[in-house]
Design a protein around this motif. Structure first.
Motif, mmCIF file in Angstrom:
data_model
loop_
_atom_site.group_PDB
_atom_site.id
_atom_site.type_symbol
_atom_site.label_atom_id
_atom_site.label_comp_id
_atom_site.label_asym_id
_atom_site.label_seq_id
_atom_site.Cartn_x
_atom_site.Cartn_y
_atom_site.Cartn_z
ATOM 1 N N GLN A 120 2.212 -7.717 4.802
ATOM 2 C CA GLN A 120 3.210 -6.735 4.394
ATOM 3 C C GLN A 120 3.116 -6.450 2.903
ATOM 4 O OE1 GLN A 120 5.489 -5.062 6.611
ATOM 5 N NE2 GLN A 120 5.293 -3.814 4.763
ATOM 6 N N LEU A 145 0.230 -4.119 2.325
ATOM 7 C CA LEU A 145 0.556 -2.754 2.731
ATOM 8 C C LEU A 145 1.496 -2.091 1.729
ATOM 9 C CD1 LEU A 145 0.982 -3.202 6.589
ATOM 10 C CD2 LEU A 145 -0.743 -1.827 5.426
ATOM 11 N N ASP A 146 2.439 -2.856 1.203
ATOM 12 C CA ASP A 146 3.352 -2.312 0.193
ATOM 13 C C ASP A 146 2.583 -1.892 -1.054
ATOM 14 O OD1 ASP A 146 5.432 -2.813 1.928
ATOM 15 O OD2 ASP A 146 6.093 -4.649 0.923
ATOM 16 N N THR A 147 1.602 -2.707 -1.452
ATOM 17 C CA THR A 147 0.779 -2.363 -2.613
ATOM 18 C C THR A 147 -0.029 -1.097 -2.348
ATOM 19 O OG1 THR A 147 0.617 -4.613 -3.491
ATOM 20 C CG2 THR A 147 -1.196 -3.119 -4.006
ATOM 21 N N LEU A 148 -0.627 -0.995 -1.173
ATOM 22 C CA LEU A 148 -1.420 0.184 -0.849
ATOM 23 C C LEU A 148 -0.567 1.450 -0.880
ATOM 24 C CD1 LEU A 148 -3.645 -1.154 2.085
ATOM 25 C CD2 LEU A 148 -4.181 -1.068 -0.346
ATOM 26 N N ALA A 149 0.673 1.314 -0.395
ATOM 27 C CA ALA A 149 1.555 2.482 -0.372
ATOM 28 C C ALA A 149 1.969 2.917 -1.778
ATOM 29 C CB ALA A 149 2.785 2.169 0.467
ATOM 30 N N ALA A 150 2.031 1.959 -2.706
ATOM 31 C CA ALA A 150 2.528 2.253 -4.055
ATOM 32 C C ALA A 150 1.421 2.494 -5.070
ATOM 33 C CB ALA A 150 3.421 1.096 -4.525
ATOM 34 N N ARG A 200 -7.796 4.578 -5.356
ATOM 35 C CA ARG A 200 -8.420 4.397 -4.042
ATOM 36 C C ARG A 200 -9.656 3.515 -4.127
ATOM 37 N NH1 ARG A 200 -4.634 5.446 -0.797
ATOM 38 N NH2 ARG A 200 -6.099 5.769 0.919
ATOM 39 N N ARG A 253 -8.440 2.843 5.660
ATOM 40 C CA ARG A 253 -7.356 3.371 4.828
ATOM 41 C C ARG A 253 -7.855 4.422 3.822
ATOM 42 N NH1 ARG A 253 -1.926 2.503 6.117
ATOM 43 N NH2 ARG A 253 -1.881 0.646 7.442
#
Length: 453
Positions: free
Chosen positions: A137, A140-145, A149, A170
């Motif tokens: 999680q 995923l939070d890091t990728l979203a923020a 790339r 991703r």
């Protein structure tokens, strides 16, 4: 009493409950994390988007365990085992309260911990391991923020290549930094080279023979690059996939026996050697390799669940044993399937075995059938007896699970000549007339006979 609430620990608790009712056996389990009975193996596929959400990886919730009269205490860490006194000390991670709890039988299922070298920048924001659901999680939070790339994966074992695929899915530009000569050290280098070439063909930058020396951070404190002796690789996110070691600090402090790989040593009933009422299973133990006869540390969920079943049956008054393993594992990176079982060449040398190694190229289906995909099979056979010693497979769709045929043959102690007569299923959509594993066996037979002659 169970220390550790994932595969081995809760399998043991559940099996013991099946054997003994609530009035016959009290079961207490401690888990320091936020989740129990989850699939760590599925985390890369959740991160990559193949699995829709975190809950899909949870086999049984704490509430479901408690409904079966298993006293599962979450966010509670065991800090000490008193073997002579038959008790453990635990700490509630929310309140800080500590207490001693006695036991009649103790099950140690503390798992493994990821390798996280003490390097500058290793704890910077944007650097992630992937051992628990919380880890997944957080990533995923890091990728979203993170607007950038560029992803760097450190390590090219199972987790490393699976996380490389997740980052590709991703939409990231992926670099894998690997200290070995080729990715997938569980394979021989010649087979690892096939993985290397395939990953580069997918657009992944492979950097081998590279030891990470530090992780650089930007003005905001976040990771911005991975540094080796020879180069610097820009990174907006870094994923660590450097392998794991047995989590046995508690066991070592308690004076319990550990093997050469740092894992607990047990008998076939999964009882810790020299301790009648202490049991251990999962990634914190070493297991017998049925091919070489030595002890190995093989952290896989398949073994952990089987260990738990054996322990639970024995604690519950029955009798069960875990005979050992042949070292079977399968993985994938995008369309490439990677599988192995038994010994690599260096394992066979270490065991003092003289052997022949052969490699063949084949296809997953009849060559004329649409979408027949190439695969490479490598096979090792003992020189004097012809006994199968190991198989490695690298190929496209339909390659990986073929290793199961070899795993059964290894477990049965078959020779490569016996394998050539196996009655495997055939139809053009599934296999050539001679399955690739059997083609490799035929070539191995010829190699062994040439030496014997």
């Amino acid at each position: 009493m169970v220390v550790g609430g994932d595969a081995a620990g809760m399998s043991a608790a559940s099996q013991a409950r099946r054997m003994k009712g609530p009035g016959e056996l009290e079961i207490v389990a401690f888990e320091r994390g936020h989740f129990a009975s989850f699939s760590a193996c599925g985390i890369p596929y959740w991160v990559g988007g193949d699995v829709p959400g975190r809950d899909a990886l949870i086999a049984r919730t704490p509430e479901e365990h408690r409904a079966r009269d298993i006293d599962l205490r979450m966010r509670t860490e065991v800090t000490e085992i008193d073997v002579d006194g038959g008790r453990v000390r635990s700490r509630d991670l929310e309140s800080g309260a500590e207490e001693w709890t006695p036991y009649d039988d103790l099950v140690i299922a503390t798992g493994a911990r990821p390798l996280r070298p003490d390097l500058p920048g290793i704890d910077a924001p944007g650097v992630h391991g992937v051992q628990t659901l919380d880890d997944g999680q957080a990533l995923l939070d890091t990728l979203a923020a993170t607007p950038g790339r560029r992803a760097v994966v450190v390590g090219a074992g199972y987790i490393g290549v699976e996380m490389a695929e997740a980052m590709i899915n991703r939409g990231y530009e992926v670099t894998v930094v690997n200290r070995g000569a080729e990715p997938m050290a569980t394979l021989d280098p010649d087979m690892g080279r096939l993985v290397h070439r395939a990953m580069e063909g997918m657009g992944i930058t492979m950097v081998n023979d590279a030891e990470v020396t530090e992780l650089l951070t930007g003005d905001d404190g976040r990771v911005r690059a991975v540094v080796t002796k020879d180069a610097e690789y820009p990174a907006d996110v870094v994923v660590l996939g450097m392998g794991v070691v047995p989590e046995t600090a508690l066991a070592k402090a308690a004076g319990l026996p550990l093997g050469g790989h740092g894992g607990l040593l047990t008998d076939r009933a999964m009882r810790v050697r020299g301790h009648e009422n202490v049991w251990a299973g999962g990634d914190c133990v070493e297991v017998l390799d049925l091919v070489s006869g030595s002890e190995r540390h093989i952290p896989l969920g398949t073994h952990a669940n089987k260990h738990g079943q054996v322990i639970g049956a024995n604690v519950g008054g029955g009798y069960a044993t875990f005979p050992g393993v042949v070292g079977t594992a399968v993985s994938k990176v995008c369309e490439l399937e990677i599988a192995r079982t038994g010994l690599r060449e260096k394992d066979a040398h270490r065991a003092g075995l003289r052997f022949e190694a052969v490699t063949i190229e084949s296809t997953s289906r009849a060559g004329y059938y649409p979408d027949a995909a190439p695969m490479t099979v490598k096979m090792l056979a003992e020189r004097r007896t012809g006994r199968l010693l190991g198989v490695q497979i690298v190929g496209r769709e339909g390659a990986g699970k073929r290793v199961d045929v070899a795993a059964v043959a290894l477990t049965a102690g078959m020779t490569v000549e016996q394998m050539t007569s196996l009655d495997l299923g055939y139809a053009p959509p599934f296999s050539p007339v001679w399955d690739p594993v059997l083609v490799a066996a035929r070539k191995a037979v010829a190699a062994v006979r040439s030496r014997q002659g």
